[in-house]
Design a protein around this motif. Structure first.
Motif, mmCIF file in Angstrom:
data_model
loop_
_atom_site.group_PDB
_atom_site.id
_atom_site.type_symbol
_atom_site.label_atom_id
_atom_site.label_comp_id
_atom_site.label_asym_id
_atom_site.label_seq_id
_atom_site.Cartn_x
_atom_site.Cartn_y
_atom_site.Cartn_z
ATOM 1 N N LEU A 205 -4.424 -4.172 -1.106
ATOM 2 C CA LEU A 205 -5.474 -3.216 -1.474
ATOM 3 C C LEU A 205 -6.843 -3.880 -1.401
ATOM 4 C CD1 LEU A 205 -6.376 -0.451 -2.478
ATOM 5 C CD2 LEU A 205 -5.922 -1.232 -4.815
ATOM 6 N N ALA A 206 -6.939 -5.120 -1.869
ATOM 7 C CA ALA A 206 -8.218 -5.833 -1.830
ATOM 8 C C ALA A 206 -8.711 -5.983 -0.393
ATOM 9 C CB ALA A 206 -8.079 -7.195 -2.499
ATOM 10 N N ALA A 207 -7.813 -6.339 0.520
ATOM 11 C CA ALA A 207 -8.203 -6.514 1.923
ATOM 12 C C ALA A 207 -8.609 -5.186 2.560
ATOM 13 C CB ALA A 207 -7.053 -7.146 2.703
ATOM 14 N N ALA A 208 -7.859 -4.131 2.277
ATOM 15 C CA ALA A 208 -8.164 -2.822 2.856
ATOM 16 C C ALA A 208 -9.493 -2.283 2.332
ATOM 17 C CB ALA A 208 -7.033 -1.841 2.563
ATOM 18 N N ALA A 209 -9.765 -2.451 1.044
ATOM 19 C CA ALA A 209 -11.029 -1.983 0.471
ATOM 20 C C ALA A 209 -12.203 -2.805 1.001
ATOM 21 C CB ALA A 209 -10.976 -2.044 -1.048
ATOM 22 N N LEU B 241 0.863 -1.190 0.000
ATOM 23 C CA LEU B 241 0.000 0.000 0.000
ATOM 24 C C LEU B 241 0.891 1.228 0.000
ATOM 25 C CD1 LEU B 241 -2.772 -1.036 2.538
ATOM 26 C CD2 LEU B 241 -2.833 -1.120 0.060
ATOM 27 N N ARG B 242 0.988 1.854 -1.168
ATOM 28 C CA ARG B 242 1.805 3.064 -1.298
ATOM 29 C C ARG B 242 0.936 4.197 -1.801
ATOM 30 N NH1 ARG B 242 6.867 0.361 -4.348
ATOM 31 N NH2 ARG B 242 5.172 -0.606 -5.451
ATOM 32 N N GLY B 243 1.500 5.127 -2.520
ATOM 33 C CA GLY B 243 0.818 6.357 -2.932
ATOM 34 C C GLY B 243 -0.561 6.187 -3.534
#
Length: 81
Positions: free
Chosen positions: A60-64, A30-32
């Protein structure tokens, strides 16, 4: 509100949220761009927009998904390399 022919006021129903497919290709970290996208997803008005994320990164999939965004993760095919 709208005025009926009888003179009474009637509340107009709001339209359903618009589904928006967001595709993101990037590294697993997870960057910019991932951080900015997560911020956008967290602040969209759910009564107006229904985001759907398609990405290749597990992070990203997990965070979303933790934000409640329907998420589809898979490998992206390369064409015209």
């Amino acid at each position: 509100m709208r005025v009926l022919s009888t003179g009474f006021m009637q509340a107009e129903s709001s339209p359903p949220p618009i589904p928006v497919l967001i595709a993101h290709y990037g590294a697993d970290a997870l960057r910019g761009s991932e951080v900015v996208l997560l911020d956008l997803l967290a602040h969209l008005d759910p009564s107006r927009v229904r985001p759907i994320l398609w990405c290749n990164g597990a992070g990203l999939a997990a965070a979303a998904a933790a934000l409640g965004v329907p998420t589809h993760r898979g490998a992206f095919a390369y064409y015209l390399d």
